[in-house]
Write an enzyme that holds these catalytic residues in place. Structure first.
Site, PDB file in Angstrom:
ATOM      1  CG  ASN A   1      -2.108   0.684   0.846  1.00 47.06           C
ATOM      2  OD1 ASN A   1      -2.972   0.339   0.444  1.00 47.06           O
ATOM      3  ND2 ASN A   1      -1.869   2.213   1.323  1.00 47.06           N
TER       4      ASN A   1
ATOM      5  CB  SER B   1     -19.058 -10.252  -8.100  1.00 48.06           C
ATOM      6  OG  SER B   1     -20.535  -9.501  -7.619  1.00 48.06           O
TER       7      SER B   1
ATOM      8  CE  LYS C   1     -18.003  -7.276 -10.467  1.00 48.33           C
ATOM      9  NZ  LYS C   1     -18.558  -5.770 -10.013  1.00 48.33           N
TER      10      LYS C   1
ATOM     11  CG  HIS D   1     -21.976  -8.971 -11.695  1.00 48.72           C
ATOM     12  ND1 HIS D   1     -22.277  -7.940 -11.031  1.00 48.72           N
ATOM     13  CD2 HIS D   1     -22.897 -10.487 -11.079  1.00 48.72           C
ATOM     14  CE1 HIS D   1     -22.132  -9.271  -9.536  1.00 48.72           C
ATOM     15  NE2 HIS D   1     -22.226 -10.275 -10.039  1.00 48.72           N
ATOM     16  CG  ASN D   2     -21.618  -4.111 -11.204  1.00 45.94           C
ATOM     17  OD1 ASN D   2     -20.903  -5.487 -11.406  1.00 45.94           O
ATOM     18  ND2 ASN D   2     -20.240  -3.245 -10.876  1.00 45.94           N
TER      19      ASN D   2
ATOM     20  CD  GLU E   1     -24.632  -5.269  -7.916  1.00 43.95           C
ATOM     21  OE1 GLU E   1     -23.351  -6.118  -8.506  1.00 43.95           O
ATOM     22  OE2 GLU E   1     -24.522  -4.240  -7.226  1.00 43.95           O
TER      23      GLU E   1
END
Lengths: 632, 632
Positions: free
Chosen positions: B197, B298, B353, B356-357, B360
């Site tokens: 990080n 996800s 993806k 997918h969202n 959703e």
């Protein structure tokens, strides 16, 4: 001078620059009268100047109006020349009032010393040399004038002026359906034009030459298929409108044109380009000191010929240069003002045209849905046309009236509409509007619905297969009458216009474009595909209110109309009629007029699975909260 | 060797390269057994080789299986080393079956002459030198191995191997909520990881170090806040997953990483980047010989920790390198297969993806609309939760189950849901899906409706003002029961999934991605936000049919459910409940199952005002026609 109409040549510049001399010489050369502006000064002004007191703007007002009157009365007979200092843009505006498209400017320039010397040779002149300085101070150079330096001899100056005025005022590039109509419109208004179409062996040969031969109004127009001669045939600053297909073709043309252009020339893209592309081109051409404008033009072939609605966007100084031409060829509104106004900077002109087309998609789809309802009630196209005809008194529009003609059209013993393939095309703008709505966070639900209805229609083979799989027991009993359908249709149109103008307003705010919604409604009242009586009402409504639905008059209308839309949509659902736009109108309205939406549940879900946090209605600070939902 | 789990080190390379020697030395060094693969050849193979006859793949099959069995039985006790030529990718696949994430490869390399010389010194070896050539011919270099040249001394080779295996197998960059959960998941599965990080003074300091201290499973993990050391701590080819915000942050990280990376390293973007950005990055990094993958993940924080659904897209060889890691940390489907599969090339992983969202968004909005219906029927959140609970047997889903918990959540004497602000946020993917639908010509009406419902919610102040202006006489009498709402909800979910998969299918065809819809449904059956019993059913349905609605079983379901949706939607309309997604489901279905749409009128209008031409249903050649509509 090459012209189809009378015009006024103003010779301008600071006192002592030689305007009268040039005016007189030019008068001899062209055989038209010359008026010395100074002769029209009121006595008090002459006195002031002799006393060495500079004139103020109030002094000049009456003088400029007198010259404007002089111009107008002369134009009834002939062209003329007027010499007049006209140093400020505001003075020039007064001079040319109501003379749009009939004025040419010659701007004589010289250095202070050069002019001072000239003045000192003239004993009779009432202007003392010491005032020259103040003249230089207030001078605002005009963008649209032919600029000539007085170090040239008077003969050379006259030669330069006459040569320039033999050139065309405006160039049009690309002679497709729209380009040709605009050429004819412009020539018909008396403008001298140059017309260019590329040469493509066996495909496009002598397009401009042959086009010119076909129409009388083009007798002074110059045809080209060679780019350099086309550009050189134009008065400077050059004004060239591109009427070529949006996309790569525009970039190719720009690339080929740029080497022949000069600083301050104006290129206009009059096609349906994406506003972001327009902004990129504007930026590129600014780096070359060339103006670029993205100008939306609506009205189809017929509008382009007889007066389209024009939506010009780009640098404001560029608009000043092309304004007279665009406003003269545009349609006129109910007050005879042109359906053309400066929209705003950057790509705003093309953006507004894009939303225009989005609104158009919905208006078309609403008529298709209404047609479907009546079709399901067992009415034939003539009967439906009759009903539409009866609606004209309540809610007339261009699209309604052409739909009537379409429905009545017959071939052999059937209506033509019955034989048209039910797969709708789309040319990008409805798609772009939906994308812009998504990007900018503005819910244009009806435009998306109209776009997707076209997409669904394009899957014809799947639709046929589905209709065989899902044979329904549909037994259509529509409990509605035509008047209810009219009310539902009108309600939906109001929502459509609300959404369209809302999108323009929001994007204008986000981009700091400062667009004027009521002016946009005004230029859409004539010339364009979405002109309608509703649009005429919206002009006033958008003067007072930010959005259409917040207007009091609309409030009352909508209250009256709503029960009909409610009934019509529920009847469509119960009778298996797909009416996505009518339906979205009511769901949008119900959602938009709900103080407490259900987004609280969505926010809770987002916080549950993604820790996205939420705000609370009992905390006006707007702080964000997170809950550990699955712990007690 | 730094590891949390037992593993098998395969030492591979052509015969004679020195595998056994290195295997024995490494065995001494690490204190784990070494097995010489050649000892496990069946007699017939040894005979063939002694006779100078090259082995064929059939000969090798039993041998490779024996070694695979050996590995598995050894792993129960300890790590081990196995030397084995393993020249082809297919052999290696057999060797590592069921050993995902537990295998390390050392690939010994040398020139033909070098190895030939070595062989000629070994009298006892049963492999004649002349077979070496055939070995070089069939050799397929492994992408995921540690490659060491035998010109190094045995000691140096052992040193290189042990040094390398002290390094981490996998790197994770960006320790936000998702990044941290993935670290813990990966470490928990026994992988050695490095965690990075950035250091940002006063804001992000010692993030990785402090994170490591917090969790036992991270005891072998290496923490960094310096990029170069992080990269150098990783085994080659390096596998680094970026878990930073989509957008510019990704480009910045890539820019900083590139100078430290080597050819063949794999960068993985595990965030929600736009698939077009992912494609551009892939192209850029390909030019630097670095693999880039766009991987959709996800499941939120909890999924990332316990097993998310993973959608990897990009170059297939790169997937081979990271496969074991991703498939081990992924959720498992009902057959215990990982909810992770190679999606396809280019940006297809992030595209999938994104859809997918989008699905959703709709699933969430449908629950919100159903909640609204019950709310309007006067039910309190507990009662609505009870109803939802009863639906689980028919149509369970993750989103349904969390909605139940949300509705039951109380604070003080009220339900928490009553105090959540009803303005929904959105993070771009629903927006992007709507845009992609528009761009690719696929009607995802419900995704657009769900997106726009969120947008409408965001105009809270306007909604409140509108609700005051338009006080309705609404007198809610919903003539429906909860079971009908369930059926309507289920129907709408089927349409939602149909539209989502249709979008993926169409875009896959247009881009030549060759995506496998039923595999995509399979990896969505667990770990992700849209997991549901419906999704489980769709796995089989999408094996046989191109689209969900063309499936026979679905046909029958939909026929049964449709009257309920029809009734529910019409009741919503009549009772002023905004239900755009439920409504769009029925309008889409009715439009999509109509053989004759109303696009014939739209085509006629387009031809009327724009001469866009149309096709005819009585001309199957597809020719285009134009009519002069306003002439008789």
């Amino acid at each position: 001078m090459r012209s189809n109409k009378n015009s006024v040549i103003f010779i301008m510049g600071v006192s002592g620059v030689g305007k009268s001399t040039i005016g007189n010489l030019l008068s001899e050369q062209l055989g038209i009268p010359h008026f010395d502006g100074d002769d029209y000064h009121p006595q008090k002004n002459i006195r002031k100047m002799s006393d060495g007191v500079p004139l103020n703007d109030e002094d000049r007002y009456d003088w400029l109006l007198a010259l404007n009157e002089l111009s107008k009365s002369q134009l009834n007979n002939n062209s003329c020349i007027i010499s007049c200092s006209a140093l400020k843009e505001s003075y020039r505006k007064l001079l040319v009032e109501d003379l749009e498209g009939k004025v040419k400017w010659v701007f004589l320039v010289g250095s202070f010393d050069q002019i001072l010397k000239q003045i000192q040779h003239r004993e009779e002149h009432f202007m003392p040399a010491k005032l020259l300085k103040s003249q230089f101070e207030i001078l605002e150079e005009p963008a649209q004038a032919l600029k000539i330096n007085i170090s040239n001899s008077p003969e050379e100056i006259i030669d330069a002026i006459t040569t320039e005025f033999k050139k065309s005022e405006f160039g049009l590039l690309g002679l497709g359906v729209m380009g040709k109509s605009l050429c004819r419109n412009m020539a018909d208004k008396g403008f001298t034009i140059s017309m260019y179409n590329r040469h493509a062996k066996d495909l496009e040969e002598d397009v401009a030459v042959n086009f010119k031969k076909k129409y009388n109004e083009l007798n002074t127009a110059l045809p080209f298929d060679e780019l350099k001669s086309f550009v050189n045939s134009l008065q400077r600053p050059r004004k060239i409108m591109l009427m070529v297909n949006a996309g790569k073709a525009i970039d190719d043309v720009i690339k080929n044109l740029v080497p022949h252009l000069s600083e301050g020339d104006v290129l206009i893209d009059g096609g349906n380009s994406h506003y972001m592309d327009t902004q990129a081109r504007m930026k590129y051409l600014r780096s070359k000191s060339i103006y670029f404008m993205g100008v939306g033009i609506s009205g189809g072939e017929n509008g382009a010929l007889n007066g389209p609605s024009i939506m010009p966007g780009g640098p404001e100084p560029a608009y000043e240069i092309v304004k007279d031409y665009l406003e003269v060829i545009a349609a006129k509104d109910v007050n005879n003002s042109p359906c053309c106004t400066y929209i705003g900077k950057e790509g705003s002109g093309h953006f507004v045209k894009m939303v225009h087309n989005g609104i158009e998609y919905v208006e078309m789809q609403l008529l298709a849905e209404v047609y479907d309802i009546f079709r399901n009630m067992g009415y034939d196209p003539d009967k439906i046309a009759d009903i539409f005809e009866s609606w004209k008194t309540t809610t007339n529009s261009y699209l309604l009236s052409i739909s009537i003609e379409i429905l009545r059209k017959k071939e052999d013993n059937d209506w033509l509409i019955h034989n048209i393939m039910d797969k709708a095309g789309n040319k990008g703008t409805g798609n772009w509007t939906t994308i812009a709505s998504s990007e900018f966070g503005v819910p244009s639900t009806m435009i998306a619905a109209a776009l997707f209805a076209r997409y669904i229609s394009s899957f014809k083979e799947e639709r046929v297969a589905m209709s065989n799989n899902y044979v329904s027991n549909k037994n259509t009993v529509l409990k509605i009458d035509a008047n209810e359908v009219l009310k539902a249709y009108h309600f939906a149109r109001i929502i459509n216009h609300h959404q369209g103008f809302k999108l323009i307003g929001e994007v204008s705010n986000l981009n700091n474009w400062g667009l004027d919604l009521n002016e946009i409604a005004r230029i859409w009242t004539n010339g364009c595909i979405i002109k309608s009586t509703l649009m005429e009402e919206l002009v006033d409504i958008l003067k007072g209110d930010d959005t259409i639905l917040s207007n009091k008059k609309i409030t009352n209308q909508v209250k009256d109309l709503k029960p009909s839309l409610t009934n019509v949509v529920s009847q469509c659902v119960l009778n298996e009629i797909s009416a996505p736009c009518l339906s979205d109108a009511i769901h949008f309205f119900n959602g938009y007029s709900t103080a407490n939406s259900t987004a609280n549940l969505i926010q809770a879900q987002r916080d549950y699975f993604g820790a996205h946090t939420y705000q609370r209605i009992d905390d006006s600070t707007g702080e964000f909260y997170h809950t550990n939902w699955n712990k007690d």
